[in-house]
Each structure stands twice: as structure tokens, then as C-alpha cells.
Design an enzyme around this catalytic site. Structure first.
Site, PDB file in Angstrom:
ATOM      1  N   LYS A  55     -57.968 -22.001  38.419  1.00 37.87           N
ATOM      2  CA  LYS A  55     -57.800 -23.312  37.674  1.00 37.87           C
ATOM      3  C   LYS A  55     -58.115 -24.536  38.586  1.00 37.87           C
ATOM      4  CE  LYS A  55     -57.117 -24.484  33.323  1.00 37.87           C
ATOM      5  NZ  LYS A  55     -57.456 -24.013  31.983  1.00 37.87           N
ATOM      6  N   ASP A  92     -61.631 -27.832  30.557  1.00 35.06           N
ATOM      7  CA  ASP A  92     -60.480 -28.122  29.904  1.00 35.06           C
ATOM      8  C   ASP A  92     -59.961 -29.143  29.487  1.00 35.06           C
ATOM      9  OD1 ASP A  92     -57.844 -26.023  29.873  1.00 35.06           O
ATOM     10  OD2 ASP A  92     -56.906 -27.982  30.687  1.00 35.06           O
TER      11      ASP A  92
HETATM   12  P1  NDP Z   1     -59.094 -31.656  24.815  1.00 30.63           P
HETATM   13  O1  NDP Z   1     -59.087 -32.599  25.749  1.00 30.63           O
HETATM   14  O2  NDP Z   1     -60.384 -31.465  24.048  1.00 30.63           O
HETATM   15  O3  NDP Z   1     -58.020 -31.924  23.601  1.00 30.63           O
HETATM   16  C1  NDP Z   1     -56.627 -31.999  24.120  1.00 30.63           C
HETATM   17  C2  NDP Z   1     -55.963 -32.477  22.792  1.00 30.63           C
HETATM   18  O4  NDP Z   1     -54.666 -32.404  22.981  1.00 30.63           O
HETATM   19  C3  NDP Z   1     -56.199 -33.906  22.456  1.00 30.63           C
HETATM   20  O5  NDP Z   1     -56.186 -34.214  21.113  1.00 30.63           O
HETATM   21  C4  NDP Z   1     -54.988 -34.506  23.193  1.00 30.63           C
HETATM   22  O6  NDP Z   1     -54.893 -36.021  22.673  1.00 30.63           O
HETATM   23  C5  NDP Z   1     -54.057 -33.920  23.325  1.00 30.63           C
HETATM   24  N1  NDP Z   1     -53.182 -33.846  24.173  1.00 30.63           N
HETATM   25  C6  NDP Z   1     -53.280 -33.726  25.518  1.00 30.63           C
HETATM   26  N2  NDP Z   1     -52.213 -34.033  26.350  1.00 30.63           N
HETATM   27  C7  NDP Z   1     -51.114 -34.438  25.395  1.00 30.63           C
HETATM   28  C8  NDP Z   1     -49.914 -34.697  25.535  1.00 30.63           C
HETATM   29  N3  NDP Z   1     -49.235 -34.764  26.864  1.00 30.63           N
HETATM   30  N4  NDP Z   1     -48.911 -34.786  24.550  1.00 30.63           N
HETATM   31  C9  NDP Z   1     -49.726 -34.646  23.220  1.00 30.63           C
HETATM   32  N5  NDP Z   1     -50.922 -34.359  22.929  1.00 30.63           N
HETATM   33  C10 NDP Z   1     -51.593 -34.183  24.007  1.00 30.63           C
HETATM   34  O7  NDP Z   1     -58.486 -30.103  25.403  1.00 30.63           O
HETATM   35  P2  NDP Z   1     -58.736 -28.895  24.788  1.00 30.63           P
HETATM   36  O8  NDP Z   1     -58.905 -28.821  23.359  1.00 30.63           O
HETATM   37  O9  NDP Z   1     -59.889 -28.071  25.442  1.00 30.63           O
HETATM   38  O10 NDP Z   1     -57.511 -28.007  25.444  1.00 30.63           O
HETATM   39  C11 NDP Z   1     -56.212 -27.975  24.757  1.00 30.63           C
HETATM   40  C12 NDP Z   1     -55.333 -26.795  25.340  1.00 30.63           C
HETATM   41  O11 NDP Z   1     -55.914 -25.600  25.034  1.00 30.63           O
HETATM   42  C13 NDP Z   1     -54.798 -27.135  26.622  1.00 30.63           C
HETATM   43  O12 NDP Z   1     -53.678 -26.430  26.911  1.00 30.63           O
HETATM   44  C14 NDP Z   1     -55.913 -25.983  27.331  1.00 30.63           C
HETATM   45  O13 NDP Z   1     -55.665 -25.719  28.634  1.00 30.63           O
HETATM   46  C15 NDP Z   1     -56.283 -25.068  26.440  1.00 30.63           C
HETATM   47  N6  NDP Z   1     -57.331 -24.190  26.643  1.00 30.63           N
HETATM   48  C16 NDP Z   1     -58.395 -24.534  26.328  1.00 30.63           C
HETATM   49  C17 NDP Z   1     -59.631 -24.086  26.520  1.00 30.63           C
HETATM   50  C18 NDP Z   1     -61.194 -24.487  26.147  1.00 30.63           C
HETATM   51  O14 NDP Z   1     -61.926 -23.840  26.052  1.00 30.63           O
HETATM   52  N7  NDP Z   1     -61.289 -25.893  25.835  1.00 30.63           N
HETATM   53  C19 NDP Z   1     -59.683 -22.539  26.554  1.00 30.63           C
HETATM   54  C20 NDP Z   1     -58.399 -22.083  26.446  1.00 30.63           C
HETATM   55  C21 NDP Z   1     -57.288 -22.905  26.519  1.00 30.63           C
HETATM   56  P3  NDP Z   1     -55.230 -37.197  23.469  1.00 30.63           P
HETATM   57  O15 NDP Z   1     -56.708 -37.445  23.311  1.00 30.63           O
HETATM   58  O16 NDP Z   1     -54.470 -38.375  22.876  1.00 30.63           O
HETATM   59  O17 NDP Z   1     -55.023 -37.061  25.054  1.00 30.63           O
END
Ligand code: NDP
Length: 444
Positions: free
Chosen positions: A126, A166
Site C-alpha cells: 500500500k 484508493d
Molecule cells: P474515494 O476517494 O473515491 O471516496 C471516498 C469517500 O469516502 C468520499 O465520499 C469521501 O468524502 C469519503 N471519506 C473519505 N475520508 C473520509 C473521512 N475521514 N470521513 C468521512 N468520509 C470520508 O475512495 P474509494 O471509494 O476508492 O475508497 C473508499 C474506501 O474503500 C477506502 O477505505 C478504500 O481503502 C477502500 N477500498 C477502495 C478500493 C477501490 O478499488 N477504490 C478497493 C478496496 C478498498 P470526501 O469526498 O468528502 O472526502
């Protein structure tokens, strides 16, 4: 003291201040205790756990870049190459101001078992940076990505380390990173996944994590004689994972009534209109509160609190530790019966325990969100073969991988008398393959 307790105590001592990493190790070791106790003498002699909890390598570097005002900015960059026993390091890059070594070590550690569960030959890693892409121009993001890759390219390779996206790293960032890799090395090769379709990306990779989450959820529900159809669902986040979890859940007849971002959440009693969310998030890079401007019956609430919205199924898809014990109690009070983690470690340890002890079904992220990395591995395969599969082919492979993951988790939990405990099932099934490979490769 048992072997697992001893190793955990050493992790705390040797990794001071790394709360997230300690939490991830604690959760994994706790649920592996039965397996480890059964093999204690052998594992102790070869210091198996001590090796498992220590990353093979951590690279940390400076990322200088120039903003639109001509001001030089400096960010921190990292790559945790955690474990390569079963394949090249594989795991996303996260760009978010909260990124630090502890968070990346926790994510890299979890990734080892997740990647193992997919059945594909990929090790755990990571990386990322404390850079915040939010509010930056495309030019700033490009210059940052180019500077990041100028240093990072020394440690990458299609058979060495293959990162993906991510939080904060989507198609735009992967494109800039790939362009710079190619420019420096002169090589056109599958060194990143999540690439655009015109330059080696795979169909369905964008949807894979969210779709995979719902495929696995569906397997679990069917196993317990439930179905997604007509269930009320709450999904936190509105990023990549959340959006495609909502899309697949809706296709299967579920009704998603709430989504969020880091500012607040929207509630739509008629079911979230995903086209509106996609336009806000994927096209305009806006805030979720803009949803209520387009959908009059919806309401917006500032701050946390999405888990107080009544639902049958909760899908935390935003970030780590976003679902606390209080939230879990609220879900139970509202008769929620299943929680499946789209994000990595979104449920705190005490909340997870509460959920399991109170008879709710629970799918841990390392199984439930493995569809993303699995499809990344399918992208690597297509790159190596120099061909592209159709969307149907990739989706069908993803679906089968998620079905297999459920069988592995179910089987492992049953073998150790922990039936229905998918946290243990996922950790045990993932662990067994990695340990086998580590044992076979000697003391390295
Ligand atoms: P994105 O950046 O596309 O979206 C993240 C979302 O979560 C946004 O809506 C963001 O809001 C919100 N968010 C982020 N940080 C916070 C916080 N501290 N408090 C509240 N809301 C928050 O990321 P992903 O959708 O890709 O990833 C989401 C999760 O899934 C993570 O844990 C990631 O590690 C996991 N994941 C992702 C994969 C992938 O293929 N993308 C694969 C496996 C796991 P805002 O825009 O306001 O920051």
C-alpha cells in the site's frame, strides 16, 4: 502469554504511536489465535508471526511540486511493500491529508490477506501521500503526480510492485502517474492498474469494488436465507466504492436511502437517484449536499450521523473507523441485520464485536472489498496477454471470485468451529495460503 499476545505486545512496543497498524494486527491475530495455537511450536521456531507483521520494505520520499501560484509545495510519499510471498506487491495508492505510515502499514497488512483470498498471485502493499487533491487544479494534480512518480518509479515493475487507486486516486491520477512512468522508463507495461480503457485498463475495474461487495453480500444473505430485494440500505461515502455498491444493490432490487461524504449525508426516502450522485461526484467533483438542490424530497444533514438512518443493511464505504460502537448500537436498535464493509476497516473493533455478539451478519472489508484488487489482477493478466476481455467476461470472473471468497470464508470458519464468523473465516483462509508460501520459501 500466548504466542499471538507476545507478538502483539512486540508490535505495540516497536511501532509506537501507530494506532491504526496496531489495531489491524490485533484484529487479525485475535481471529487467528485458534489456528496459531494449534501450530505454535513450529511457528515460533521460524518466527513466522514476527516476519508476517514486519513489512519487507518501506520506502519514504519527498515530493516537491509547484502550485498554480508558483509556490513550491512539499509532500511526503510512501510505499509499504509488505509481503511478496504469493506474488508481486499489489495495493492502492491513497492521496489524503490524513495519510501517514501507520495508516499505510495497516492497509498494507490487511492487503496481504485480502489478496490471498482472491486466489490470484498477488502480494500485499500500500502507498500514498498526504497530498490533498481536493480543490487542486488539474495542472497541480498532474505536477504532483509527476513528481511522485519520478521517485516512485525506481521501485515499480509488472513483476515487482503494481499499485492501483484508493481514496483520492482515481482515473485522472492513475493517468498522470502512468504517463510519467512511461516517460522516465521508456516502457509501456502493466505497472499500474485502474488505467483508462484507451491505454491498458480493464472494463469493470471502476465498478469492481462496489459490485464485488454486493456480490459477496448477496452470497452471505442467500446462505442465511435472506435476499437483497426490497431491503432498505444505507451506504456511507459517495466515492468509487460507494457509487458502484449502490448501483449493484439497486440492480438487485435493494433500496438505498442514504449516502454521505466527509461533510454530511443525504437521506432520500424514495431511494437515491444515482445519476444525480454520479454527476455531482464523478463529473463536477462537488459535495453530496448538492443532491438536495436536484431532488426536492431529499434532506441533507451536516456532520456524521448517517448510521442513525434506519436500514436493514449497512454498507460502510468511506474510510477507516467511521462506524463506532455507538453507531453499531443505533443500527441494532433500528433492526439492521447485516453490515458489509466496502471500505477498509471502517468498523471499530468494539463495534465489530458488538455486531457479531448481537447476531447481526458481518462481512469484513478484506473479503467484502476484495473485488477491486481481484479485478486489478485481471487487468494485469490482460496486460500480460496483450488483449482485452469484454465487460461480461470480466464481470463474470469477478462474480465467480466473490462466490469463491464466500465459500473460503465459510469453510475456514466452519473448520475451526467459528461458523458464521466471517472475520475469522477471511483471516484464516487468507493466512493459510500466505503461510504455506512463506514456509516453502525458507527464511527470507
Ligand atoms: P474515494 O476517494 O473515491 O471516496 C471516498 C469517500 O469516502 C468520499 O465520499 C469521501 O468524502 C469519503 N471519506 C473519505 N475520508 C473520509 C473521512 N475521514 N470521513 C468521512 N468520509 C470520508 O475512495 P474509494 O471509494 O476508492 O475508497 C473508499 C474506501 O474503500 C477506502 O477505505 C478504500 O481503502 C477502500 N477500498 C477502495 C478500493 C477501490 O478499488 N477504490 C478497493 C478496496 C478498498 P470526501 O469526498 O468528502 O472526502
Amino acid at each position: 502469554m500466548s504466542y499471538t499476545e507476545e507478538v502483539y505486545a512486540k508490535v505495540v512496543e516497536k511501532n509506537p504511536g501507530e494506532a491504526e497498524f496496531q489495531q489491524a494486527v490485533s484484529e487479525v491475530l485475535d481471529s487467528l489465535k485458534t489456528v496459531i495455537d494449534a501450530n505454535e511450536t513450529e511457528y515460533r521456531k521460524m518466527a513466522l508471526l514476527e516476519r508476517l507483521v514486519e513489512p519487507e520494505r518501506i520506502i519514504s520520499f519527498r515530493i516537491p511540486w509547484v502550485d498554480d501560484q508558483g509556490q513550491v509545495q512539499v509532500n511526503k510519499g510512501y510505499r509499504v511493500q509488505f509481503n511478496s510471498a504469493i506474488g508481486p506487491y499489489k495495493g492502492g495508492l491513497r492521496f489524503h491529508p490524513s495519510v501517514n505510515q501507520s495508516i499505510l502499514k495497516f492497509l498494507g497488512f490487511e492487503q496481504i490477506f485480502k489478496n490471498s483470498l482472491t486466489g490470484l498471485p498477488i502480494g500485499g502493499g500500500k502507498g500514498g501521500s498526504d497530498f490533498d487533491p481536493k480543490g487542486k487544479s488539474d495542472g497541480e494534480v498532474m505536477r504532483f503526480c509527476q513528481s511522485f512518480m519520478t521517485e516512485f518509479c525506481k521501485y515499480l515493475g509488472p513483476n515487482q510492485d503494481v499499485p492501483a487507486g484508493d481514496i483520492g486516486v482515481g482515473g485522472r491520477e492513475i493517468g498522470y502517474l502512468y504517463g510519467q512512468y512511461k516517460r522516465i522508463t521508456g516502457r509501456y507495461e502493466g505497472v499500474l492498474t485502474g488505467k483508462g480503457l484507451t491505454y491498458g485498463g480493464s472494463l469493470i475495474r471502476t465498478q469492481a469494488t462496489g459490485y464485488g461487495l454486493v456480490y459477496l453480500l448477496n452470497e452471505m444473505l442467500e446462505h442465511h436465507k435472506y435476499s437483497i430485494k426490497d431491503k432498505t440500505i444505507v451506504v456511507s461515502g459517495s466515492g468509487n466504492v460507494a457509487i458502484y455498491a449502490v448501483e449493484k444493490a439497486s440492480q438487485l432490487g435493494g433500496k438505498v436511502v442514504a449516502m454521505s461524504d466527509s461533510n454530511g449525508y443525504v437521506y432520500d426516502p424514495n431511494g437515491i437517484n444515482l445519476d444525480v450522485v454520479k454527476d455531482i461526484k464523478e463529473v463536477r467533483r462537488g459535495r453530496i449536499k448538492e443532491y438536495v438542490e436536484k431532488v426536492p424530497q431529499a434532506t441533507y444533514t451536516e456532520g456524521k450521523g448517517i448510521w442513525s438512518v434506519p436500514c436493514d443493511i449497512a454498507l460502510p464505504c468511506a474510510t477507516q473507523n467511521e462506524l463506532t460502537l455507538e453507531d453499531a448500537k443505533k443500527l441494532k436498535e433500528n433492526k439492521c441485520f447485516a453490515v458489509a464493509e466496502g471500505a477498509n476497516m471502517p468498523t471499530t473493533l468494539d463495534a465489530t464485536e458488538f455486531i457479531q455478539e448481537n447476531g447481526m451478519l458481518f462481512l469484513p472489508g478484506k473479503a467484502a472489498n476484495a473485488g477491486g484488487v481481484a479485478t486489478s489482477a485481471l487487468e494485469m493478466t490482460q496486460n500480460s496477454m496483450r488483449l482485452s476481455w469484454t465487460a461480461e467476461e470480466v464481470d463474470q470472473k469477478l462474480h465467480q471470485i466473490m462466490k469463491d471468497i464466500f465459500v473460503k470464508c465459510e469453510d475456514a470458519s466452519r473448520r475451526y468451529g467459528l461458523e458464521g464468523n466471517y472475520v475469522a473465516g477471511a483471516n484464516i483462509a487468507g493466512f493459510e495460503k500466505v503461510v504455506d508460501a512463506m514456509k516453502a520459501q525458507g527464511i527470507v
